[in-house]
Scaffold this motif. Sequence first.
Motif, mmCIF file in Angstrom:
data_model
loop_
_atom_site.group_PDB
_atom_site.id
_atom_site.type_symbol
_atom_site.label_atom_id
_atom_site.label_comp_id
_atom_site.label_asym_id
_atom_site.label_seq_id
_atom_site.Cartn_x
_atom_site.Cartn_y
_atom_site.Cartn_z
ATOM 1 N N VAL A 1 0.822 -1.206 0.000
ATOM 2 C CA VAL A 1 0.000 0.000 0.000
ATOM 3 C C VAL A 1 0.860 1.262 0.000
ATOM 4 O O VAL A 1 0.569 2.224 -0.701
ATOM 5 C CB VAL A 1 -0.976 -0.015 1.208
ATOM 6 C CG1 VAL A 1 -1.774 1.268 1.282
ATOM 7 C CG2 VAL A 1 -1.902 -1.214 1.124
ATOM 8 N N GLU A 2 1.944 1.242 0.780
ATOM 9 C CA GLU A 2 2.793 2.426 0.876
ATOM 10 C C GLU A 2 3.679 2.633 -0.353
ATOM 11 O O GLU A 2 3.951 3.767 -0.741
ATOM 12 C CB GLU A 2 3.658 2.357 2.132
ATOM 13 C CG GLU A 2 2.837 2.495 3.408
ATOM 14 C CD GLU A 2 3.705 2.439 4.650
ATOM 15 O OE1 GLU A 2 4.908 2.743 4.569
ATOM 16 O OE2 GLU A 2 3.158 2.067 5.700
ATOM 17 N N LYS A 3 4.158 1.537 -0.956
ATOM 18 C CA LYS A 3 5.023 1.628 -2.134
ATOM 19 C C LYS A 3 4.510 0.661 -3.207
ATOM 20 O O LYS A 3 5.146 -0.357 -3.490
ATOM 21 C CB LYS A 3 6.465 1.275 -1.775
ATOM 22 C CG LYS A 3 7.153 2.295 -0.907
ATOM 23 C CD LYS A 3 8.599 1.899 -0.719
ATOM 24 C CE LYS A 3 9.354 2.978 0.022
ATOM 25 N NZ LYS A 3 10.770 2.660 0.136
ATOM 26 N N PRO A 4 3.364 0.982 -3.812
ATOM 27 C CA PRO A 4 2.779 0.046 -4.773
ATOM 28 C C PRO A 4 3.436 0.107 -6.152
ATOM 29 O O PRO A 4 3.999 1.128 -6.548
ATOM 30 C CB PRO A 4 1.327 0.512 -4.856
ATOM 31 C CG PRO A 4 1.390 1.977 -4.580
ATOM 32 C CD PRO A 4 2.516 2.148 -3.585
ATOM 33 N N CYS A 5 3.328 -1.006 -6.857
ATOM 34 C CA CYS A 5 3.729 -1.049 -8.259
ATOM 35 C C CYS A 5 2.499 -0.619 -9.087
ATOM 36 O O CYS A 5 1.404 -0.488 -8.538
ATOM 37 C CB CYS A 5 4.178 -2.461 -8.647
ATOM 38 S SG CYS A 5 2.832 -3.668 -8.781
ATOM 39 N N PRO A 6 2.658 -0.423 -10.383
ATOM 40 C CA PRO A 6 1.516 -0.006 -11.202
ATOM 41 C C PRO A 6 0.354 -1.012 -11.219
ATOM 42 O O PRO A 6 -0.783 -0.649 -11.484
ATOM 43 C CB PRO A 6 2.103 0.129 -12.606
ATOM 44 C CG PRO A 6 3.565 0.255 -12.421
ATOM 45 C CD PRO A 6 3.900 -0.454 -11.149
ATOM 46 N N PHE A 7 0.637 -2.259 -10.914
ATOM 47 C CA PHE A 7 -0.370 -3.321 -10.988
ATOM 48 C C PHE A 7 -0.923 -3.694 -9.610
ATOM 49 O O PHE A 7 -1.826 -4.503 -9.503
ATOM 50 C CB PHE A 7 0.266 -4.542 -11.668
ATOM 51 C CG PHE A 7 -0.701 -5.594 -12.115
ATOM 52 C CD1 PHE A 7 -1.781 -5.284 -12.922
ATOM 53 C CD2 PHE A 7 -0.527 -6.910 -11.738
ATOM 54 C CE1 PHE A 7 -2.666 -6.259 -13.344
ATOM 55 C CE2 PHE A 7 -1.408 -7.903 -12.157
ATOM 56 C CZ PHE A 7 -2.484 -7.565 -12.963
#
Length: 154
Positions: free
Chosen positions: A101-107
């Motif tokens: 949640v804090e460092k999400p990827c595009p997917f």
Amino acid sequence: MLLSKSCIYGLRASLYLASRSSEDYIPIRKMSDDLEISFHFLTKILQQLTANNLLESFKGPNGGVRLKRSGEEITFMDIVIAIDGPALFTECALGLPGCGVEKPCPFHEQWAETRDKIKQMMESTSISDLAIKGMEENLRLTAKGGFEKFFDLE
């Protein structure tokens, strides 16, 4: 493909066993032939399921394997976790460390939603549910055919 080949074969073997009498030990060679899976590869997969208390084995001339508990008590998820582990439900779909949640990827958002639905389906589906459906509807369990191949169902 979400699941490893080992996991897919483990699921197929579990469905095969769930469709049989729970008291009978099924020889691994017979399973291997019926399911069209390499004997040695299937043996390693069945050892993993046995080590995870999903199957029990019996050695000797009348030996083989069978489910350790009723097929109603063993879920699709139990087989997946025993063979592939929980990574499918914890790791980033793009393989990025620390994705969340804090460092999400595009997917991340789409995958998290889909992953939760897949997990819920696997947890709520027993191998007996799938074996019964397969037998009633004569669905495929091998490349060459369905359950009728094993039971002469018409």
